[in-house]
Design a protein around this motif. Structure first.
Motif, PDB file in Angstrom:
ATOM      1  N   ALA A 198    -122.306  35.271  63.167  1.00 38.89           N
ATOM      2  CA  ALA A 198    -121.749  34.172  63.746  1.00 38.89           C
ATOM      3  C   ALA A 198    -120.490  34.522  64.472  1.00 38.89           C
ATOM      4  N   ASN A 199    -120.203  34.680  65.764  1.00 40.58           N
ATOM      5  CA  ASN A 199    -118.946  34.638  66.382  1.00 40.58           C
ATOM      6  C   ASN A 199    -118.422  33.328  66.621  1.00 40.58           C
ATOM      7  N   VAL A 200    -117.548  32.931  66.052  1.00 44.55           N
ATOM      8  CA  VAL A 200    -116.955  31.588  66.061  1.00 44.55           C
ATOM      9  C   VAL A 200    -115.498  31.481  66.754  1.00 44.55           C
ATOM     10  N   TYR A 201    -115.943  30.747  67.682  1.00 46.31           N
ATOM     11  CA  TYR A 201    -114.567  30.464  68.677  1.00 46.31           C
ATOM     12  C   TYR A 201    -113.789  29.443  68.439  1.00 46.31           C
ATOM     13  N   VAL A 202    -112.135  29.666  67.901  1.00 50.72           N
ATOM     14  CA  VAL A 202    -111.394  28.829  67.601  1.00 50.72           C
ATOM     15  C   VAL A 202    -110.104  28.653  68.468  1.00 50.72           C
ATOM     16  N   MET A 203    -109.571  27.446  68.258  1.00 43.81           N
ATOM     17  CA  MET A 203    -108.425  27.270  69.097  1.00 43.81           C
ATOM     18  C   MET A 203    -107.552  25.884  68.592  1.00 43.81           C
ATOM     19  N   PRO A 204    -106.360  26.546  67.866  1.00 42.00           N
ATOM     20  CA  PRO A 204    -105.623  25.429  67.405  1.00 42.00           C
ATOM     21  C   PRO A 204    -105.061  24.344  68.408  1.00 42.00           C
TER      22      PRO A 204
ATOM     23  N   LEU B 121    -108.116  32.898  59.665  1.00 42.78           N
ATOM     24  CA  LEU B 121    -109.536  32.404  59.497  1.00 42.78           C
ATOM     25  C   LEU B 121    -110.430  33.848  59.027  1.00 42.78           C
ATOM     26  N   ASN B 122    -110.224  34.945  59.699  1.00 39.17           N
ATOM     27  CA  ASN B 122    -110.934  36.229  59.368  1.00 39.17           C
ATOM     28  C   ASN B 122    -110.783  36.572  58.095  1.00 39.17           C
ATOM     29  N   ALA B 123    -109.362  36.336  57.515  1.00 38.76           N
ATOM     30  CA  ALA B 123    -108.959  36.756  56.202  1.00 38.76           C
ATOM     31  C   ALA B 123    -109.674  35.898  55.202  1.00 38.76           C
ATOM     32  N   HIS B 124    -110.012  34.700  55.512  1.00 40.41           N
ATOM     33  CA  HIS B 124    -110.756  33.962  54.665  1.00 40.41           C
ATOM     34  C   HIS B 124    -112.313  33.777  55.198  1.00 40.41           C
ATOM     35  N   ALA B 125    -112.767  34.478  55.776  1.00 40.35           N
ATOM     36  CA  ALA B 125    -114.050  34.351  56.123  1.00 40.35           C
ATOM     37  C   ALA B 125    -115.334  34.778  54.904  1.00 40.35           C
ATOM     38  N   LYS B 126    -114.843  35.172  54.033  1.00 33.62           N
ATOM     39  CA  LYS B 126    -115.900  35.185  52.860  1.00 33.62           C
ATOM     40  C   LYS B 126    -115.905  33.941  52.146  1.00 33.62           C
ATOM     41  N   PHE B 127    -114.671  33.277  52.052  1.00 38.72           N
ATOM     42  CA  PHE B 127    -114.519  31.876  51.527  1.00 38.72           C
ATOM     43  C   PHE B 127    -115.260  30.888  52.371  1.00 38.72           C
ATOM     44  N   ILE B 128    -115.124  30.985  53.482  1.00 31.50           N
ATOM     45  CA  ILE B 128    -115.573  30.159  54.532  1.00 31.50           C
ATOM     46  C   ILE B 128    -117.363  30.284  54.448  1.00 31.50           C
ATOM     47  N   ARG B 129    -117.860  31.596  54.363  1.00 31.29           N
ATOM     48  CA  ARG B 129    -119.044  31.726  54.313  1.00 31.29           C
ATOM     49  C   ARG B 129    -119.817  31.088  52.922  1.00 31.29           C
ATOM     50  N   GLY B 130    -119.295  31.435  52.052  1.00 31.10           N
ATOM     51  CA  GLY B 130    -119.477  30.656  50.592  1.00 31.10           C
ATOM     52  C   GLY B 130    -119.601  29.228  50.554  1.00 31.10           C
ATOM     53  N   ARG B 131    -118.776  28.575  51.328  1.00 30.69           N
ATOM     54  CA  ARG B 131    -118.683  27.176  51.588  1.00 30.69           C
ATOM     55  C   ARG B 131    -119.760  26.564  52.548  1.00 30.69           C
ATOM     56  N   VAL B 132    -119.940  27.196  53.508  1.00 28.90           N
ATOM     57  CA  VAL B 132    -120.735  26.934  54.553  1.00 28.90           C
ATOM     58  C   VAL B 132    -122.417  27.220  54.651  1.00 28.90           C
ATOM     59  N   THR B 133    -122.757  28.479  54.121  1.00 29.03           N
ATOM     60  CA  THR B 133    -124.046  28.873  53.934  1.00 29.03           C
ATOM     61  C   THR B 133    -124.966  27.734  53.238  1.00 29.03           C
ATOM     62  N   PRO B 134    -124.564  27.483  52.082  1.00 32.42           N
ATOM     63  CA  PRO B 134    -125.551  26.503  51.442  1.00 32.42           C
ATOM     64  C   PRO B 134    -126.168  25.171  52.191  1.00 32.42           C
ATOM     65  N   ALA B 135    -125.114  24.829  53.166  1.00 33.15           N
ATOM     66  CA  ALA B 135    -125.697  23.690  53.993  1.00 33.15           C
ATOM     67  C   ALA B 135    -126.457  24.081  55.144  1.00 33.15           C
ATOM     68  N   LEU B 136    -126.507  25.293  55.332  1.00 34.00           N
ATOM     69  CA  LEU B 136    -127.358  25.828  56.568  1.00 34.00           C
ATOM     70  C   LEU B 136    -128.917  25.951  56.274  1.00 34.00           C
ATOM     71  N   GLY B 137    -129.057  26.207  54.937  1.00 35.79           N
ATOM     72  CA  GLY B 137    -130.542  26.683  54.478  1.00 35.79           C
ATOM     73  C   GLY B 137    -131.072  27.739  55.365  1.00 35.79           C
ATOM     74  N   LEU B 138    -130.652  28.820  55.390  1.00 36.15           N
ATOM     75  CA  LEU B 138    -131.007  29.867  56.173  1.00 36.15           C
ATOM     76  C   LEU B 138    -131.420  31.038  54.973  1.00 36.15           C
ATOM     77  N   LYS B 139    -132.334  31.799  55.589  1.00 36.09           N
ATOM     78  CA  LYS B 139    -132.845  32.822  54.475  1.00 36.09           C
ATOM     79  C   LYS B 139    -131.690  33.802  54.248  1.00 36.09           C
ATOM     80  N   TYR B 140    -130.712  34.292  55.007  1.00 36.11           N
ATOM     81  CA  TYR B 140    -129.374  35.295  55.265  1.00 36.11           C
ATOM     82  C   TYR B 140    -128.396  34.440  55.349  1.00 36.11           C
ATOM     83  N   ALA B 141    -127.385  34.639  54.681  1.00 31.04           N
ATOM     84  CA  ALA B 141    -126.173  34.067  54.943  1.00 31.04           C
ATOM     85  C   ALA B 141    -125.243  34.687  55.952  1.00 31.04           C
ATOM     86  N   PRO B 142    -124.960  34.255  57.169  1.00 27.76           N
ATOM     87  CA  PRO B 142    -124.568  34.832  58.066  1.00 27.76           C
ATOM     88  C   PRO B 142    -122.826  35.107  58.027  1.00 27.76           C
TER      89      PRO B 142
END
Length: 135
Positions: A58-64, A77-98
């Motif tokens: 997932a290419n996430v485009y952000v703007m403060p 945000l890229n430094a915290h990408a693994k943390f974000i992935r762990g928090r967001v993925t369960p809500a998505l219900g996908l086979k693979y965690a993007p």
């Protein structure tokens, strides 16, 4: 055998998953769950998420808000990408965690550049009524 034509346009599934990812990341940022000195001081908008066809990236485009420190915010945000992935993925219900990659959204800058061009005297002269035309 009929061969399916390849297009560069995203599929409905890519768009739907991208929108769900955008919503979940926006909610995570609004809750302030990421402990980072820079991210705690800014409000971040997520205008767009582009998914790859296999939904694994997932290419996430952000703007403060205000546009300041945009590169630093994307890097944080890229430094915290693994943390974000762990928090967001369960809500998505996908086979693979993007995997998430964060980029600065430059569409606002592009809009400003195009708007300035459209307002320039040269373009306005071309858009105005011609001298040889009768009204």
């Amino acid at each position: 055998m009929v061969k399916k034509a390849t297009t560069s346009a995203p599929s409905q599934r890519m768009l739907r998953v991208g929108e769900r990812v955008r919503h979940e990341i926006s909610a995570l940022l609004a809750r302030g769950e990421i402990i980072d000195p820079l991210l705690e001081t800014v409000t971040i908008t997520v205008p767009e998420v582009r998914m790859t066809p296999d939904l694994k990236l997932a290419n996430v485009y952000v703007m403060p808000l205000g546009g300041g420190d945009a590169e630093e915010v994307a890097a944080a945000l890229n430094a915290h990408a693994k943390f974000i992935r762990g928090r967001v993925t369960p809500a998505l219900g996908l086979k693979y965690a993007p995997q998430f990659r964060f980029f600065v959204d430059d569409t606002f800058d592009e809009f400003g550049r195009i708007d300035a061009i459209l307002r320039s005297d040269r373009v306005q002269r071309d858009l105005g009524p011609r001298e040889d035309e009768d009204e």
